[in-house]
Design an enzyme around this catalytic site. Sequence first.
Site, PDB file in Angstrom:
ATOM      1  N   CYS A  23      80.635  64.126  -5.971  1.00 30.49           N
ATOM      2  CA  CYS A  23      79.673  63.530  -6.901  1.00 30.49           C
ATOM      3  C   CYS A  23      78.611  62.719  -6.154  1.00 30.49           C
ATOM      4  O   CYS A  23      77.546  62.437  -6.701  1.00 30.49           O
ATOM      5  CB  CYS A  23      80.379  62.660  -7.930  1.00 30.49           C
ATOM      6  SG  CYS A  23      81.591  61.569  -7.235  1.00 30.49           S
ATOM      7  N   HIS A  53      79.030  61.726  12.256  1.00 26.08           N
ATOM      8  CA  HIS A  53      78.771  61.663  10.816  1.00 26.08           C
ATOM      9  C   HIS A  53      79.973  62.199  10.032  1.00 26.08           C
ATOM     10  O   HIS A  53      80.381  61.611   9.020  1.00 26.08           O
ATOM     11  CB  HIS A  53      77.515  62.462  10.478  1.00 26.08           C
ATOM     12  CG  HIS A  53      77.218  62.508   9.015  1.00 26.08           C
ATOM     13  ND1 HIS A  53      76.690  61.433   8.322  1.00 26.08           N
ATOM     14  CD2 HIS A  53      77.411  63.478   8.080  1.00 26.08           C
ATOM     15  CE1 HIS A  53      76.560  61.744   7.046  1.00 26.08           C
ATOM     16  NE2 HIS A  53      76.988  62.985   6.868  1.00 26.08           N
TER      17      HIS A  53
END
Lengths: 264, 420
Positions: free
Chosen positions: B48, B94
């Site tokens: 989301c 990352h």
Amino acid sequence: MINQYFLAVPILAYIPCMLPMFVRRLSVRQHSLLILSAFILHCIVVILNIVISPLFWLSSPALTMSMVSALLMLSLIVLRLIRPKLSALDKVILPLSTTMLFIATLSPASDAGLSTEAWILVHLCCILLGFLFFTLAFAFASLYLLQRQRLKQKNFHQLSRSPNLNILDSYNYYAILVGFACLTIGSIMGLTQTNGAQELALDWTILATGILWMWYAVAIYSRIYHGRQGRWAAWFSVLGFSTVCLLMLAGAVLTGDWHLGDLP
Amino acid sequence: MKLLAVGLNHQTAPIEVRERLASKFTHVEQVYADLKSIASEATILTTCNRVELYAVPSAAPSTIIDWMAQSGMAGFQSIRGHLYVHQEKDALKHIFRVIASLDSMILGEDQIVSQVKSAYREATSSQSTGPVLNRVWEKAFSVAKKVRTETGISQEGVSIGRAGVDLAKHILGSLSGKKVLLIGAGQHGKLVARHLSQHQLGALYIANRNFNRAEKLASELNAAAIPLSQAGHYLEHVDIVLTSVGGKAPLIGYTQMQHILKERRYQPLICIDLSVPRAIEPRVSELEEVFCFDIDDLSQVANEGRERRVKEAEKAEAIVEAESDRCWHMLHTDELNTQIGDVFKNAHELQAAELRRLYNDLPELSQVQREAIERYSHALIKKILHNPIQTARQHVEAGNVQQFQNIISALSVPQPPKES
């Protein structure tokens, strides 16, 4: 002859272990390693004393206290492994263990022999195990009271460092139960194995043991039949240990005799 | 070695843009099939809060970025401006930050690991991963575990609901089997009750002035609705009371609570009063076995939880930094070893071809002689290649990857000649 001052060596190892509790420069792992190192040194001292004087380890209250102190530290290490949050017990057990060792060094030198009868060995071992578990109960109860105060005063900052109240209360109760059982067995062995009731002279130790037994019996009875737990049980544990238990043991150590003088 | 991470998240793109990009990845098998022409390995993560592609590109990275930006539902440029790109070691770092929840909307949230595992499973079943990404994900999961065990980043609650649960746990320990009474249907009360209901409670009772509302909320939370008039009786049996009502007079008074405690045989009672004005008389907190908390206390716990997570995040960043260095070095070494292995493999293939020609020309050679020649030629290859390979490794350690590649290219022997 046991060298009482040899027992002071572990004290020098435990004092640095207490510093991180106030200075807070070590990680949990580093602190655990420090405690473990001090404990290993303590065990070496105790073992050396036993090797030098195999039968004196029970006849000498000083050396016995040193052993109890070692077992206390072992309990601390085991408990930390079971529940890492129980490392909060450091604040109680480390100073207590160090104090016991310090009292042991004040004990007069003893070269008294010990009867090799099995019942005496069982009697002393049970009494000492009882003392060990009452000490643990005292530690759990102290931590309970501290944690409870934080919650009541809404000091939420340090809550996560200790176990929850339910665990501390339960462990306090279990430690009292086991300690009480050991004390009962040890006392019965002592009372029934002396040669006839006429020869059993009431001394301060027997009186103190009786008071201690009644004290913890009331604690257990109140919990089972009246649901008295939590703060009430914690204070009972703390007072029972710090007044009767510790004074009795300190008296034995400082006089160098398990059974203190007869009652007037 | 090439590694690429490209995507957008809640910090770089609003939800409408994230939705547009996420819609591109609805049919993942087709997406992975499309990606095969530009990436030898790929994994797509859609949550989301982020849509990201991690790839080992076989084409130029710009090709993959363009492919990513071309969402089916909107113009190319509107996505492109929101994309971020990480390459090589930055891409690895990352990935580790994402899985350690350091890049999440709620720092330390624990859903991301299961989301990443799900994405990895989909990529594996589409045969879209390979030696590089498999290694990366294996390491990423261990980094996530390390961050969670060695830091407190996920330990403290950051919401009101979670703060209520944490306070209850500090007193009662496990909430499994405990009984909760919710009086009122206010917003905060429902929030805390919802969090509590996730812990296998023994029972959850809901009392409200409007019984229909109580029943409706009870059906949502798998609870039992009770009339408000009976709430007092339930106080003797529950472990936690939540009040979230509107009203001027307190609902539960000091004298009433004294009587209830006697009936409870001194079992601790937790009162979480989320009403304003308070529905539980403040003096109740003076009673021995009652622990009272109000909305300010829960906010304080939630704020402290957030601050603690920020502090723990520093430790987590250090772990991610160290582990990404280590993993990158390992991946690089693997790739170098593969290239060096290829050089030796080619050399041995050439050796085998030349030896076959020799045996054709000299069939009278005995088995012993052949073995001696093979040993000799094998040792010769090793000695010849040893110094250049060592020099190549030294260039890598000094950071001169181009020099390494030049040496490897020079050592790459031609294919063995075809036998006549």
